[in-house]
Design a protein around this motif. Structure first.
Motif, PDB file in Angstrom:
ATOM      1  N   PRO A 220       7.025   6.686   8.131  1.00 26.97           N
ATOM      2  CA  PRO A 220       6.621   7.363   6.790  1.00 26.97           C
ATOM      3  C   PRO A 220       6.897   6.805   5.611  1.00 26.97           C
ATOM      4  CG  PRO A 220       7.708   8.756   8.707  1.00 26.97           C
ATOM      5  CD  PRO A 220       7.770   7.203   9.217  1.00 26.97           C
ATOM      6  N   SER A 221       8.284   5.994   5.442  1.00 29.05           N
ATOM      7  CA  SER A 221       8.554   5.311   4.513  1.00 29.05           C
ATOM      8  C   SER A 221       7.835   4.146   3.997  1.00 29.05           C
ATOM      9  CB  SER A 221      10.260   4.982   4.697  1.00 29.05           C
ATOM     10  OG  SER A 221      10.966   6.050   4.994  1.00 29.05           O
ATOM     11  N   VAL A 222       7.475   3.435   5.017  1.00 32.11           N
ATOM     12  CA  VAL A 222       6.585   2.131   4.647  1.00 32.11           C
ATOM     13  C   VAL A 222       5.078   2.856   4.177  1.00 32.11           C
ATOM     14  CG1 VAL A 222       5.319   0.181   5.545  1.00 32.11           C
ATOM     15  CG2 VAL A 222       7.670   0.680   6.132  1.00 32.11           C
ATOM     16  N   ALA A 223       4.835   3.830   4.805  1.00 35.91           N
ATOM     17  CA  ALA A 223       3.606   4.319   3.929  1.00 35.91           C
ATOM     18  C   ALA A 223       3.917   4.969   2.761  1.00 35.91           C
ATOM     19  CB  ALA A 223       3.174   5.777   5.094  1.00 35.91           C
ATOM     20  N   ALA A 224       4.803   5.595   2.278  1.00 35.80           N
ATOM     21  CA  ALA A 224       5.154   5.753   1.056  1.00 35.80           C
ATOM     22  C   ALA A 224       5.219   4.412   0.052  1.00 35.80           C
ATOM     23  CB  ALA A 224       6.526   6.493   0.785  1.00 35.80           C
ATOM     24  N   GLY A 229       2.352   1.307  -4.080  1.00 36.51           N
ATOM     25  CA  GLY A 229       1.951  -0.127  -4.465  1.00 36.51           C
ATOM     26  C   GLY A 229       3.268  -1.186  -4.287  1.00 36.51           C
ATOM     27  N   VAL A 230       4.524  -0.554  -3.904  1.00 36.41           N
ATOM     28  CA  VAL A 230       5.534  -1.498  -3.716  1.00 36.41           C
ATOM     29  C   VAL A 230       5.307  -2.345  -2.407  1.00 36.41           C
ATOM     30  CG1 VAL A 230       8.002  -1.569  -2.979  1.00 36.41           C
ATOM     31  CG2 VAL A 230       7.265   0.178  -4.677  1.00 36.41           C
ATOM     32  N   LEU A 231       4.783  -1.835  -1.443  1.00 39.31           N
ATOM     33  CA  LEU A 231       4.419  -2.863  -0.234  1.00 39.31           C
ATOM     34  C   LEU A 231       3.530  -3.989  -0.656  1.00 39.31           C
ATOM     35  CD1 LEU A 231       5.043  -3.160   2.759  1.00 39.31           C
ATOM     36  CD2 LEU A 231       2.791  -1.670   3.189  1.00 39.31           C
TER      37      LEU A 231
END
Length: 379
Positions: A220-224, A229-231
């Motif tokens: 969930p955190s990586v999806a956010a 756009g941070v990823l």
């Protein structure tokens, strides 16, 4: 009144440090208080104090404690008591910041020290007896609700230190309630501050990402991160949906950052995240074997049981199914198998011819699911 209950609170080392500091103001602070209230393990014990760094050094020396001026210019001294390091930092307030480091002034006000911290759940303090103090007034309730949010204005906190963008997602993965979603103001501030990521060292970025990916369920955190756009700024081409799918297939497997990186993909992860040579080698192996024709037994034999299990789970991304018990058993069998033929068993061969023949026999033995005996192979 909220009271902290933790073994380290009354440990001999903790008692020795507070005794050394005498009756001056001193409090446990930050992660040890947060994790103590959550009943989670505590790795580091931090203490803040009204005392100036040199005063801490002098009092420690008088008490017979080892004192190390680890960051004395910024207010930090490490005391070693009963074999445990305690980081002692003078209460501070920020004077100015450059987006990564701050110029500070010492203060005697707990509220000023709390105001310069990042998240409400990290700005909790505890007396030596365990009484919890919440100068911001929101830390305890946010921790109880497992809600992660910045202290004050999120954009201002990020402008002070761009690393807080990555810390926001890392702390969300470890301490927030996924069912409660992610703080909208914090997410918007992270998206608006993306350009600041370029100013961070790749070592720090890699450390934050690996810690995030070791969380029980970072999806969930990586999806956010992906949504904001941070990823893409950290690891271009990485896929958060693939991580979500992988965590659904992992079952009871222990969290592993490299396995999860292999699932996410992304451009040049070893360099962008400054992976160690061993980590980069394992990532390359996983990505290569995810689509190879190697059978489970061969994976176990060549790479070991745990890497083989990782690879089989990663292969499940294509079918969206976890590996079968039969495949996992075959990988375990392969990891325990020992090739029965040695070079001494082929006295008529030497040099490259010997190596080639041994490799041919080993391939035949693997293809037999390790059933061919030494006699079978030599005959």
């Amino acid at each position: 009144m909220t009271r902290l209950q933790a073994d380290w609170l009354h440990a001999p080392g903790s008692k020795a440090v507070f005794d050394a500091l005498g009756g001056h103001g001193a409090w446990f602070v930050g992660g040890c208080v947060r994790n103590g209230l959550l009943g989670l393990p505590v790795a580091d014990i931090d203490i803040c104090t009204e005392l100036l760094p040199q005063e801490v050094m002098d009092l420690a020396k008088a008490a017979g404690l080892k004192a190390i001026p680890t960051g004395i210019d910024h207010g930090t001294v490490t005391l070693v008591a009963d074999g445990t390091p305690y980081e002692i930092t003078t209460l501070r307030r920020d004077i100015e910041t450059d987006g990564r480091h701050a110029s500070v002034a010492f203060t005697r006000e707990l509220a000023e020290d709390a105001a310069r911290r990042d998240f409400t759940m990290n700005a909790l303090y505890a007396t030596r007896g365990g009484e919890v103090l919440d100068p911001n007034g929101r830390g305890l309730s946010d921790l109880r609700d497992r809600r992660l949010r910045f202290i004050g204005d999120a954009a201002e906190r990020i402008a002070e230190d761009h690393l807080r963008i990555l810390r926001f997602f890392r702390f969300h993965a470890w301490y927030a309630d996924p069912a409660g979603g992610i703080d909208a103001e914090g997410l918007a501030a992270c998206a608006a501050g993306i350009d600041g990521i370029a100013r961070l060292s790749r070592e720090r970025i890699g450390a934050e990402m690996k810690t995030l990916l070791r969380a029980p369920d970072p999806a969930p955190s990586v999806a956010a991160m992906d949504q904001s756009g941070v990823l893409a700024a950290v690891l271009p081409g990485a896929s958060s949906p693939m991580l979500t799918l992988l965590t659904g297939l992992e079952g009871e497997m222990p969290p592993d950052a490299i396995r999860r990186l292999a699932a996410m993909g992304g451009e040049d992860a070893p360099d962008r995240l400054r992976l160690s040579k061993a980590e980069a080698k394992r990532l390359a192996l996983y990505r290569a074997e995810m689509t190879s024709p190697s059978v489970p037994g061969a994976l176990g034999y060549r790479h070991g049981a745990e890497p083989a299990r990782d690879i089989l789970v990663l292969r499940g991304l294509l079918s969206e199914r976890p590996p079968t018990g039969e495949a996992l058993d075959a990988a375990e069998q392969g990891a325990q198998a020992r090739f029965p033929v040695k070079a001494a068993d082929l006295p008529d061969l030497q040099g490259p011819a010997l190596g080639q023949h041994l490799k041919k026999l080993e391939t035949r033995w693997i293809d037999s699911d390790f059933t061919l005996t030494k006699s079978d192979l030599l005959n």
